[in-house]
Design a protein around this motif. Structure first.
Motif, PDB file in Angstrom:
ATOM      1  N   GLU A 135      43.773  94.208  96.167  1.00  0.00           N
ATOM      2  CA  GLU A 135      42.279  93.975  95.964  1.00  0.00           C
ATOM      3  C   GLU A 135      41.962  93.911  94.477  1.00  0.00           C
ATOM      4  O   GLU A 135      42.256  94.872  93.875  1.00  0.00           O
ATOM      5  CB  GLU A 135      41.404  94.774  96.776  1.00  0.00           C
ATOM      6  N   LEU A 157      38.835  84.487  93.955  1.00  0.00           N
ATOM      7  CA  LEU A 157      38.406  85.924  94.218  1.00  0.00           C
ATOM      8  C   LEU A 157      37.018  85.699  95.058  1.00  0.00           C
ATOM      9  O   LEU A 157      36.255  84.714  95.006  1.00  0.00           O
ATOM     10  CB  LEU A 157      37.852  86.451  92.955  1.00  0.00           C
ATOM     11  N   THR A 161      33.117  89.879  93.346  1.00  0.00           N
ATOM     12  CA  THR A 161      33.956  90.644  92.271  1.00  0.00           C
ATOM     13  C   THR A 161      33.117  90.738  91.075  1.00  0.00           C
ATOM     14  O   THR A 161      32.756  89.895  90.555  1.00  0.00           O
ATOM     15  CB  THR A 161      35.114  89.666  92.155  1.00  0.00           C
TER      16      THR A 161
END
Length: 346
Positions: A135, A157, A161
């Motif tokens: 992650e 992503l 993020t």
């Protein structure tokens, strides 16, 4: 609330420089000048320079200098583990890094695409398969050129993020669906909690570079450019230079961010020198820049992936090794990694 203050050539109007600066709040939209052209160190090469280089045949390396199969070092290794006290770097190729510090996994200028605009396909694969990435806790971007800001990669992503980007690049990211975008001026900082949260924070400082920005014919220098200094809770400090020529900013970075353990510095895209010299360090200048910022170790980057300029693809590696030895630096402190290679700070 939108921050309505404007910023000028001298950097941020408030907050103070270096690691003691008050961190900026995350994800707050800000108002910036329309242009950052006043931050340029040198005039940009125009169309005439491009035509001259094309006539000289120096825009790309000569075919006979291209490496054969296996000549460019590529490895497949597991990523070092992430823990609150450790810091590791993995070179994914070109200027893309996986930096793990304070338990966080940070991508720097991630470009996982095989091809970018107006450039031949990459000559080495990406060193870390996307499926092998853990992650991602944050992404740092140095500037908006296509070999550093790759939208197809970013779209892999989750949209929440955290993205840390240069001043003026925040709106571009938000228009593409990213919801946690923080854009910084030179010498400003931001922080993210380390893992576990009780272990402190990871600090991200945005620092100057000798470069420029553009993605289209009409947005030259509409956003800023720079590098990042990451400081983990255990005190490890990594300087990611992004793209830069050589100049006075390096000594100022070293003064304001003392104790850099590792400098990730560009060593390629330097030929022809008359055209690239102001915006891309050559290998010898990268070694000097490492000394200027006070870094103990140097990890060369920005070579061996995309054919962006006229030097032979393997030349940057040979020259940086020679320059490092000529400077009397310890061989173990030159982290000339293969694509996909990793090292851990002691």
């Amino acid at each position: 609330m939108t921050d309505q203050r404007r910023y000028t050539t001298g950097g941020p109007a408030a907050g103070g420089p270096g690691p003691r600066a008050v961190p900026r709040p995350l994800g707050v939209p800000r108002v910036w000048p329309r242009s950052f052209a006043d931050r340029l160190t040198a005039p940009l090469p125009g169309l005439a320079a491009m035509v001259r280089a094309a006539r000289q045949g120096t825009l790309r390396p000569a075919p006979e200098t291209l490496p054969g199969p296996g000549e460019l070092p590529v490895v497949t290794e597991p990523l070092p583990p992430a823990d609150a006290a450790g810091t590791s770097v993995t070179w994914a190729g070109h200027a893309s890094w996986v930096i793990r510090t304070g338990g966080l996994t940070v991508l720097a200028d991630p470009v996982w695409s095989r091809k970018i605009l107006a450039t031949p396909p990459r000559i080495t694969p990406v060193g870390v398969a996307w499926e092998r990435l853990p992650e991602i806790d944050a992404v740092v971007i140095s500037h908006n050129h296509y070999d550093h800001l790759d939208l197809p990669t970013l779209r892999r992503l989750p949209p929440d993020t955290p993205l840390l980007v240069p001043a003026g690049l925040g709106p571009w990211c938000r228009r593409r669906g990213f919801t946690r975008v923080t854009d910084l001026d030179w010498w400003e900082t931001a922080e993210l909690p380390a893992r576990p949260e009780s272990a402190g924070t990871v600090r991200f400082g945005f620092v100057p570079a000798h470069h420029w920005s553009r993605r289209t014919l009409t947005d030259t220098c509409r956003s800023l450019w720079g590098g990042w200094v990451l400081t983990g809770p255990a005190g490890h400090r990594v300087y990611f230079a992004g793209d830069t020529g050589y100049g006075h900013w390096f000594s100022q970075i070293g003064s304001r961010w003392p104790g850099i353990d590792l400098a990730l510095l560009p060593v390629g895209a330097y030929a022809p020198r008359w055209m690239q010299g102001s915006v891309h360090t050559d290998p010898e200048e990268a070694v000097r820049a490492c000394a200027d910022v006070g870094a103990r170790r140097l990890a060369p980057m920005h070579w061996g992936a995309f054919l962006l300029s006229g030097e032979p693809p393997l030349e940057p590696l040979h020259r940086v090794r020679a320059a490092w030895a000529a400077a009397g630096r310890a061989r173990e402190d030159l982290w000339d990694l293969p694509v996909g290679g990793s090292r851990v700070l002691p």
